[in-house]
Design a protein around this motif. Structure first.
Motif, PDB file in Angstrom:
ATOM      1  N   UNK A  38       0.821  -1.230   0.000  1.00 21.05           N
ATOM      2  CA  UNK A  38       0.000   0.000   0.000  1.00 21.05           C
ATOM      3  C   UNK A  38       0.845   1.265   0.000  1.00 21.05           C
ATOM      4  N   UNK A  39       1.925   1.272   0.786  1.00 21.92           N
ATOM      5  CA  UNK A  39       2.722   2.497   0.933  1.00 21.92           C
ATOM      6  C   UNK A  39       3.893   2.561  -0.048  1.00 21.92           C
ATOM      7  N   UNK A  40       4.402   1.369  -0.425  1.00 20.22           N
ATOM      8  CA  UNK A  40       5.631   1.343  -1.222  1.00 20.22           C
ATOM      9  C   UNK A  40       5.447   0.787  -2.630  1.00 20.22           C
ATOM     10  N   UNK A  41       4.325   0.068  -2.865  1.00 20.51           N
ATOM     11  CA  UNK A  41       4.141  -0.549  -4.187  1.00 20.51           C
ATOM     12  C   UNK A  41       5.077  -1.719  -4.423  1.00 20.51           C
ATOM     13  N   UNK A  42       5.511  -2.355  -3.317  1.00 18.47           N
ATOM     14  CA  UNK A  42       6.449  -3.485  -3.380  1.00 18.47           C
ATOM     15  C   UNK A  42       5.705  -4.767  -2.976  1.00 18.47           C
ATOM     16  N   UNK A  43       5.866  -5.822  -3.774  1.00 17.46           N
ATOM     17  CA  UNK A  43       5.093  -7.060  -3.611  1.00 17.46           C
ATOM     18  C   UNK A  43       5.661  -7.911  -2.462  1.00 17.46           C
ATOM     19  N   UNK A  44       4.809  -8.329  -1.496  1.00 16.13           N
ATOM     20  CA  UNK A  44       5.317  -9.111  -0.363  1.00 16.13           C
ATOM     21  C   UNK A  44       5.317 -10.623  -0.597  1.00 16.13           C
ATOM     22  N   UNK A  45       6.425 -11.247  -0.230  1.00 12.26           N
ATOM     23  CA  UNK A  45       6.580 -12.703  -0.253  1.00 12.26           C
ATOM     24  C   UNK A  45       6.873 -13.180   1.174  1.00 12.26           C
ATOM     25  N   UNK A  46       6.706 -14.480   1.404  1.00 15.54           N
ATOM     26  CA  UNK A  46       6.965 -15.054   2.724  1.00 15.54           C
ATOM     27  C   UNK A  46       7.871 -16.273   2.618  1.00 15.54           C
ATOM     28  N   UNK A  47       8.918 -16.304   3.429  1.00 11.21           N
ATOM     29  CA  UNK A  47       9.747 -17.512   3.551  1.00 11.21           C
ATOM     30  C   UNK A  47       8.971 -18.523   4.386  1.00 11.21           C
ATOM     31  N   UNK A  48       8.765 -19.734   3.846  1.00 10.02           N
ATOM     32  CA  UNK A  48       7.945 -20.721   4.564  1.00 10.02           C
ATOM     33  C   UNK A  48       8.727 -21.924   5.084  1.00 10.02           C
ATOM     34  N   UNK A  49       9.996 -22.060   4.696  1.00  6.79           N
ATOM     35  CA  UNK A  49      10.702 -23.273   5.136  1.00  6.79           C
ATOM     36  C   UNK A  49      11.152 -23.171   6.594  1.00  6.79           C
ATOM     37  N   UNK A  50      11.449 -24.338   7.159  1.00  4.02           N
ATOM     38  CA  UNK A  50      11.892 -24.424   8.558  1.00  4.02           C
ATOM     39  C   UNK A  50      13.377 -24.784   8.637  1.00  4.02           C
ATOM     40  N   UNK A  51      14.115 -24.441   7.593  1.00  2.00           N
ATOM     41  CA  UNK A  51      15.548 -24.740   7.591  1.00  2.00           C
ATOM     42  C   UNK A  51      15.864 -26.033   6.855  1.00  2.00           C
ATOM     43  N   UNK A  52      17.128 -26.425   6.943  1.00  2.00           N
ATOM     44  CA  UNK A  52      17.649 -27.529   6.131  1.00  2.00           C
ATOM     45  C   UNK A  52      17.847 -28.803   6.939  1.00  2.00           C
ATOM     46  N   UNK A  53      17.585 -29.928   6.292  1.00  2.00           N
ATOM     47  CA  UNK A  53      17.889 -31.238   6.888  1.00  2.00           C
ATOM     48  C   UNK A  53      19.402 -31.476   6.786  1.00  2.00           C
ATOM     49  N   UNK A  54      19.886 -32.543   7.419  1.00  2.00           N
ATOM     50  CA  UNK A  54      21.318 -32.864   7.363  1.00  2.00           C
ATOM     51  C   UNK A  54      21.719 -33.288   5.948  1.00  2.00           C
ATOM     52  N   UNK A  55      22.998 -33.131   5.673  1.00  2.00           N
ATOM     53  CA  UNK A  55      23.547 -33.464   4.355  1.00  2.00           C
ATOM     54  C   UNK A  55      23.408 -34.968   4.071  1.00  2.00           C
ATOM     55  N   UNK A  56      22.838 -35.260   2.908  1.00  2.00           N
ATOM     56  CA  UNK A  56      22.681 -36.651   2.476  1.00  2.00           C
ATOM     57  C   UNK A  56      22.663 -36.663   0.953  1.00  2.00           C
ATOM     58  N   UNK A  57      23.401 -37.589   0.348  1.00  3.01           N
ATOM     59  CA  UNK A  57      23.516 -37.639  -1.127  1.00  3.01           C
ATOM     60  C   UNK A  57      23.977 -36.299  -1.702  1.00  3.01           C
ATOM     61  N   UNK A  58      24.851 -35.631  -0.983  1.00  5.63           N
ATOM     62  CA  UNK A  58      25.415 -34.371  -1.487  1.00  5.63           C
ATOM     63  C   UNK A  58      24.477 -33.184  -1.453  1.00  5.63           C
ATOM     64  N   UNK A  59      23.300 -33.333  -0.803  1.00  8.56           N
ATOM     65  CA  UNK A  59      22.319 -32.231  -0.766  1.00  8.56           C
ATOM     66  C   UNK A  59      21.722 -32.086   0.639  1.00  8.56           C
ATOM     67  N   UNK A  60      21.123 -30.942   0.881  1.00  7.19           N
ATOM     68  CA  UNK A  60      20.338 -30.730   2.092  1.00  7.19           C
ATOM     69  C   UNK A  60      18.905 -30.417   1.678  1.00  7.19           C
ATOM     70  N   UNK A  61      18.023 -31.370   1.953  1.00  5.41           N
ATOM     71  CA  UNK A  61      16.604 -31.174   1.663  1.00  5.41           C
ATOM     72  C   UNK A  61      16.007 -30.198   2.668  1.00  5.41           C
ATOM     73  N   UNK A  62      14.748 -29.804   2.435  1.00  2.00           N
ATOM     74  CA  UNK A  62      14.024 -28.999   3.402  1.00  2.00           C
ATOM     75  C   UNK A  62      13.655 -29.881   4.592  1.00  2.00           C
ATOM     76  N   UNK A  63      13.747 -29.327   5.787  1.00  2.00           N
ATOM     77  CA  UNK A  63      13.177 -30.030   6.942  1.00  2.00           C
ATOM     78  C   UNK A  63      11.666 -30.093   6.738  1.00  2.00           C
ATOM     79  N   UNK A  64      10.980 -31.062   7.377  1.00  5.48           N
ATOM     80  CA  UNK A  64       9.519 -31.078   7.279  1.00  5.48           C
ATOM     81  C   UNK A  64       8.954 -29.717   7.724  1.00  5.48           C
ATOM     82  N   UNK A  65       7.837 -29.311   7.127  1.00  9.06           N
ATOM     83  CA  UNK A  65       7.214 -28.024   7.472  1.00  9.06           C
ATOM     84  C   UNK A  65       5.841 -28.307   8.099  1.00  9.06           C
ATOM     85  N   UNK A  66       5.815 -28.629   9.410  1.00 12.31           N
ATOM     86  CA  UNK A  66       4.525 -28.905  10.038  1.00 12.31           C
ATOM     87  C   UNK A  66       3.669 -27.636  10.046  1.00 12.31           C
TER      88      UNK A  66
END
Length: 295
Positions: free
Chosen positions: A93-121
């Motif tokens: 309303x004041x700035x004309x800038x579109x709002x987004x939201x970060x929804x993840x709860x951080x990263x799981x431990x490294x496995x197969x060379x990647x870190x998946x998202x932790x579950x998002x209850x």
């Protein structure tokens, strides 16, 4: 979905500001801003201080829709107000800038060379709140550290599965499978990643809209073909640990790729600066990131 906001994100000139450091990265963000850990004694005080920092950025005259298309917020910021208005409403309303939201709860431990998202209850409840607070889209970050085909496949599968859940709630997901910029086989990871993304995009229903947030690729314009996909609203780039000048220089070489920087955006801002000094520093950063984004 707000079609005005969709049009702005799809076609606007500018970049997306990432103001979404959360629990784990907040102390680091505050320290960079010159606020020591001894300045707060619990989480509530810490979040109040980081909200002050974000409010100062958002209310600055430098934080202008001429350069900034959208801003990514952390859940705690979405629930707080600026001048009596919820942060997302204030942004639009004041700035004309579109709002987004970060929804993840951080990263799981490294496995197969990647870190998946932790579950998002409770993701559905969070998405409902986001819709009530007039949020346009979401973002969630996984990390790829090695060119491991099985790991990268899992990352993209998980991102798109949750992305569909987000689309069903009427929000636009930013799918963020970050390739670690220090990875020894970064270019190979990017090849595997792009193939997986293309495969998942081709399986989406007509009219489904997603965004992608990716590391600046090793090979210039490597994601140009992804930009042409009808499901992709926009591709934004993370700074990934590069200093602002280096991130900007790399971004400039990628036509159509725009910034969604966090640490590189707030580089050089400190709590002890006068408002004039703060605005001047922020203005220069925003100008430089904008210039790199419109190439």
């Amino acid at each position: 979905m707000n079609t005005k906001q969709l049009d702005r994100i799809r076609t606007g000139k500018g970049f997306i500001a990432a103001l979404d450091q959360s629990g784990g990265s907040t102390p680091k963000a505050l320290l960079q801003y010159g606020v020591k850990e001894t300045s707060y004694s619990n989480e509530e005080e810490m979040y109040a201080l980081v909200h002050e920092m974000r409010t100062r950025i958002i209310k600055s005259s430098a934080f202008d829709s001429k350069y900034i298309l959208g801003a990514i917020l952390f859940e705690n910021t979405m629930d707080r107000s600026i001048d009596g208005q919820l942060t997302g409403d204030y942004l639009w309303d004041k700035k004309g800038i579109v709002p987004f939201l970060k929804v993840d709860q951080g990263l799981a431990d490294l496995e197969n060379g990647v870190q998946l998202l932790k579950p998002i209850p409770g993701l559905d409840d969070l998405l409902k709140r986001a819709v009530e607070r007039n949020i346009f889209g979401t973002k969630m970050r996984s990390v790829i550290k090695e060119a491991n085909a099985a790991g990268i496949k899992k990352v993209v599968e998980q991102q798109f599965a949750i992305g569909k859940q987000i689309v069903e709630m009427g929000l636009v997901p930013i799918i963020e499978p970050e390739v670690d910029i220090h990875s020894a086989d970064k270019a190979n990871s990017e090849k595997l990643l792009k193939d997986e993304i293309l495969s998942h995009l081709s399986a989406l229903d007509n009219g489904v809209q997603v965004m992608l947030k990716l590391s600046i690729p090793t090979e210039d314009d490597f994601y140009a073909d992804l930009m042409k996909d009808p499901h992709v609203v926009r591709i934004v780039a993370l700074s990934g640990g590069y200093a602002q000048a280096e991130a900007n220089e790399k971004l400039t070489r990628n036509s159509g790729l725009i910034a969604s920087f966090s640490r590189a955006l707030s580089e050089g801002l400190t709590a002890g600066q006068t408002d004039d000094e703060f605005d001047a520093m922020l203005s220069k950063s925003i100008q430089d990131i904008y210039e790199a984004s419109i190439t």
